[in-house]
Design an enzyme around this catalytic site. Structure first.
Site, short mmCIF file in Angstrom:
data_model
loop_
_atom_site.label_atom_id
_atom_site.label_comp_id
_atom_site.label_asym_id
_atom_site.label_seq_id
_atom_site.Cartn_x
_atom_site.Cartn_y
_atom_site.Cartn_z
N GLU A 151 -11.40 -1.90 -6.69
CA GLU A 151 -11.25 -2.98 -5.91
C GLU A 151 -12.69 -3.56 -5.64
O GLU A 151 -14.26 -3.41 -5.46
CB GLU A 151 -11.24 -1.78 -4.62
N LYS A 181 -3.74 -7.07 -0.40
CA LYS A 181 -3.68 -5.40 0.34
C LYS A 181 -3.00 -6.01 1.76
O LYS A 181 -3.48 -7.16 2.02
CB LYS A 181 -5.76 -5.03 0.00
N CYS A 227 -6.93 0.90 -2.54
CA CYS A 227 -7.37 1.62 -1.77
C CYS A 227 -6.95 1.97 -0.47
O CYS A 227 -5.68 3.60 -0.55
CB CYS A 227 -8.73 0.92 -1.44
C1 ACM Z 1 -10.78 0.99 1.94
O1 ACM Z 1 -9.55 1.07 1.78
N1 ACM Z 1 -11.40 0.55 1.20
C2 ACM Z 1 -11.29 2.63 2.52
#
Ligand code: ACM
Length: 262
Positions: free
Chosen positions: A40, A111, A144
């Protein structure tokens, strides 16, 4: 069979060009891979002190030195690359993952489940969870902290993904509790590519891993080293959704009895 893997890397906060230079030899180590997943926000780092700081090192996908770099490496290695990027889109920032192939940019996922201070910086993703058809199967991306929300994994599974690429900046071992379960429940491969290193008060804990549709961790990295991991997998195994001879991961569901879920 295809060769796939992760690059576990330590970016320097805010230094896109330096990070590109340092990622380059790691990508060269994966040159015979078909699909490689980077963590990420890998071109900028993660722990921005403010939205202003993040804005100053964000890039538009169609005007990005990092995306151009990935496109050139995908062409050079005839491979697919997934990587996280700090995406500027108009006045908004998104924590985004791009999919690049030998013919160029293929698409992105933004995300949806933002973690902690990300809520002050990024907007919730608005492109859904697309699934991309490539020569060896169907690819999808989650990022993530999405690991905590089974809804997205199920959607992605139902949409036909064989391999879910999961660029991450993990701070705990919690993804190791949920990701194998999601691989098993949706009968997919998952590639979690994490970073290492410390940025101010945050330490990222490596242990990038690949899980097969039987929830087996078939490859795992160290906690604190930059490294490349590669393994052969057969994406076709993700097409068999039977859990027993009479139970099917998707067809045995009873959505009509799940009222209240959404
Ligand atoms: C995260 O979502 N980078 C912990």
């Amino acid at each position: 069979m295809i060769k796939t893997g992760y690059i576990q890397f330590h970016p320097v906060l805010g230094e896109i060009d330096g990070n590109i230079q340092r990622i380059n030899p790691f990508i060269d180590q994966t040159k015979d891979a078909d699909l490689i997943v980077l963590p990420e926000l890998i071109s900028t780092g993660y722990n921005f002190e403010s939205r202003h700081y993040a804005l100053n090192c964000a890039e538009e996908i169609n005007n990005s030195r990092f995306v151009e770099f990935l496109i050139s490496k995908s062409k050079e290695h005839n491979a697919y690359i997934v990587a996280g990027i700090n995406e500027k889109n108009g006045d908004e920032l998104f924590n985004t993952s791009v999919l690049i192939g030998p013919n160029g940019y293929l698409g992105k996922y933004q995300k949806i489940h933002l973690f902690m201070n990300e809520k002050d910086i990024f907007k919730t993703g608005s492109v859904g969870v697309p699934v991309f058809d490539v020569e060896f199967g169907k690819l999808s991306m989650l990022i993530c902290f999405d690991y905590y929300f089974p809804e997205l994994w199920r959607m992605t599974g139902l949409n036909g993904a064989d391999i879910i690429c999961h660029p991450s900046n993990l701070l705990t071992q919690n993804a190791h509790k949920t990701v194998p379960a999601q691989a098993f429940m949706n009968k997919v491969f998952i590639i979690t590519s994490n970073r290492i290193g410390t940025e101010n008060d945050l330490t990222f804990n490596g242990t990038s891993f690949i899980v097969n549709p039987d929830a087996e961790v078939i490859l795992k990295a160290s906690v604190d080293k930059e490294e490349v991991g590669m393994i052969e997998i057969d994406p076709q195994l993700a097409r068999n959704k039977f859990v027993t001879s009479r139970n099917h991961a998707f067809n045995d569901r009873h959505p009509g009895l799940y009222k209240g879920l959404v």
